[in-house]
Enzyme design. Sequence first.
Site, PDB file in Angstrom:
ATOM      1  N   LYS A 222       0.862  -1.158   0.093  1.00 35.81           N
ATOM      2  CA  LYS A 222       0.098  -0.038   0.206  1.00 35.81           C
ATOM      3  C   LYS A 222       0.973   1.302   0.067  1.00 35.81           C
ATOM      4  CE  LYS A 222      -3.529  -2.391   0.059  1.00 35.81           C
ATOM      5  NZ  LYS A 222      -4.797  -2.653  -0.888  1.00 35.81           N
ATOM      6  N   CYS A 266     -15.618  -6.228  -0.526  1.00 40.06           N
ATOM      7  CA  CYS A 266     -16.505  -6.133  -1.608  1.00 40.06           C
ATOM      8  C   CYS A 266     -16.205  -7.405  -2.719  1.00 40.06           C
ATOM      9  CB  CYS A 266     -16.767  -4.752  -2.459  1.00 40.06           C
ATOM     10  SG  CYS A 266     -17.278  -3.493  -1.677  1.00 40.06           S
TER      11      CYS A 266
HETATM   12  O1  O2Y Z   1      -4.756  -4.991   7.138  1.00 44.30           O
HETATM   13  C1  O2Y Z   1      -3.753  -4.970   6.351  1.00 44.30           C
HETATM   14  O2  O2Y Z   1      -2.642  -4.576   6.789  1.00 44.30           O
HETATM   15  C2  O2Y Z   1      -3.829  -5.736   5.072  1.00 44.30           C
HETATM   16  S1  O2Y Z   1      -4.905  -4.423   3.958  1.00 44.30           S
HETATM   17  C3  O2Y Z   1      -4.731  -5.121   2.271  1.00 44.30           C
HETATM   18  C4  O2Y Z   1      -4.188  -6.247   2.047  1.00 44.30           C
HETATM   19  C5  O2Y Z   1      -4.508  -6.780   0.858  1.00 44.30           C
HETATM   20  C6  O2Y Z   1      -5.265  -6.041   0.083  1.00 44.30           C
HETATM   21  N1  O2Y Z   1      -5.753  -4.912   0.153  1.00 44.30           N
HETATM   22  C7  O2Y Z   1      -5.873  -4.451   1.480  1.00 44.30           C
HETATM   23  C8  O2Y Z   1      -6.694  -3.235   1.561  1.00 44.30           C
HETATM   24  O3  O2Y Z   1      -6.688  -2.853   2.761  1.00 44.30           O
HETATM   25  O4  O2Y Z   1      -7.240  -2.695   0.595  1.00 44.30           O
HETATM   26 MN    MN Z   2      -6.349  -3.540  -1.394  1.00 44.93          MN
END
Ligand code: O2Y
Ligand code: MN
Length: 598
Positions: A222, A266
């Site tokens: 991210k 989703c």
């Molecule tokens: O909770 C986390 O640190 C993972 S968040 C995540 C992980 C994989 C794909 N998408 C997400 C997201 O928050 O969009």
């Molecule tokens: Mn994600």
Amino acid sequence: MSVTKHKELLAWVEEIQAMCKPDEVVWCDGTKEEYDRLMNEMVESGMAIKLNEDKRPNSFLFRSDPSDVARVEDRTYIATRKQVDAGPTNNWIDPVELKKTMTELYDGCMRGRTMFVIPFSMGPVGSPIAKVGIEITDSPYVVVNMHIMTRVGQPVLDVLGEDGQFIPCLHSVGKPLGPGESDNGQWPCAPIEKKYIAHFPEENLIWSFGSGYGGNALLGKKCLALRIASALARREGWMAEHMLILRLTSPEGKQFHIAAAFPSACGKTNLAMMVPTVKDWKVECIGDDIAWMKIGPDGTLRAINPESGFFGVAPGTNYKTNPMAMETVKENSIFTNCVLTDDGDIWWEDMDYVAEHGIDWKGNEWTPDSGRNGAHPNARFTTPAAQCPIISENWEDPAGVPIDIFIFGGRRSDVMPLVHEAVDWDHGVFMGASAASEPTAAALDVKKKIRRDPMAMLPFAGYNIGEYWQHWFEMGDKLGDKQPKIFYVNWFRRDENRKFIWPGFGENSRILKWMCERVDGKADAVETPLGFMPQVKDIDIDGLDMDTKALEGILEIDREAFVSEFEDLDEFMQPVGDKLPKRMKNQIERFKDRMKNS
Ligand code: O2Y
Ligand code: MN
């Protein structure tokens, strides 16, 4: 002998070593030997549990600290010199002030630990769309996860050469060890008020402190691939989006590539690797979370998945919702915060069977009658994308795949119909920007019925959201007649008994088929105040076990319901102020006018 002659990189590593004061420094080579060695050490120390080799070969379970279980949006910052450049949707701190605070935290934070230097590539090594990052971390858990989620090792340093560009990513769990002290098998992290997930987009720099979990710690995901990359993409004229990528092939062998953005909860991973029910159409997975897209030499928008693994939510994943994910995680996978079963395997809520007994994510005995979840709702699997049975043979094509279709969406029990199509690019950008979802049980926001999540990028756009939308409009101009078509879906309409009306999962392929036929000019649609929409006759319902009247119902629009949400839309757009693009203002006016007057 040094593994690299890159002076800037060597100087940065020395600088971080002097600040964080680790006991030793290890340059990661990304090899299987390195992975096995670190896993063995973590099993030895009690941090990891090796799963039963006969049930789940080469797989491991980790339990995090109960305070460190998800991304911490409140502690995530975009530090730009001017606050306006971070915009109204991001937490902002002045970069000088934030660096001062964090430098004090980083001082000596790696005492008693090993500092790992991880050279990684987001995207196939050497692809014109790929970027190199270097993550420095004191967490061996992060190293093994990065092995799966990114491409790690010497080939990356080779691409970097002596003066190539890299994105420095500094991470510490924020828990130095005293002399002779060890973690004793406990997950190290810092208290919430010391956690900082900081981005400095003007310097392409990431500093993360205090959390060892997921998006806070695996900095390629991210932090780099969305927040820093989105800012970089705007400057360089490409797109970094929170989108899955899939390929749909028609019975005639024609390929369509789809990139789709949905807020969390989703079903993005489910859609990315769905098994289609529509006859003779085939789905292949290219990515489940992030798409990097550049206009290629032929003028089409070329997409790559910058990641090499899936970091998926475990609870709710089963052979009905996502059979391909279940197959993918059969081996060589890392599980975090799942139940450990008595036979040494893992389990989570809504798997295909109910475990009778096990050890829950907090390390306590658990049975289904315990009255609490065995796995944390945000428990995760980390698994290699290459193991997905329907991974596309082109998923690592450095040139990317040409995107034909963008899909936006959200979870709405009412108001939003099953599917509609933008009348043109600008309208599609408005559709994405105004996307909204109902909060799920995991993030219940009692004050508001819907949460706007533009392009599913609310927590991930690394700059001003108004400028982000302007960038979308400008990308449309550059793409000209090669623009992908834009659609919006809502799989989540409910009836008066709160039951889902549309069956979802593999049946979503029927809607994707209609989209592909629209691209080909073969399917009909009617123009409505919302955009183009199919009628029941336009959707392939052969073999679909569903009442036609119910389908008709979710293909209708309730104009009054949309009008009643104008205020919410205005409230969402208002803080964007001067940065709200003229073209967006136009779209809002036109939308309101169509809903009220046409
Ligand atoms: O909770 C986390 O640190 C993972 S968040 C995540 C992980 C994989 C794909 N998408 C997400 C997201 O928050 O969009
Ligand atoms: Mn994600």
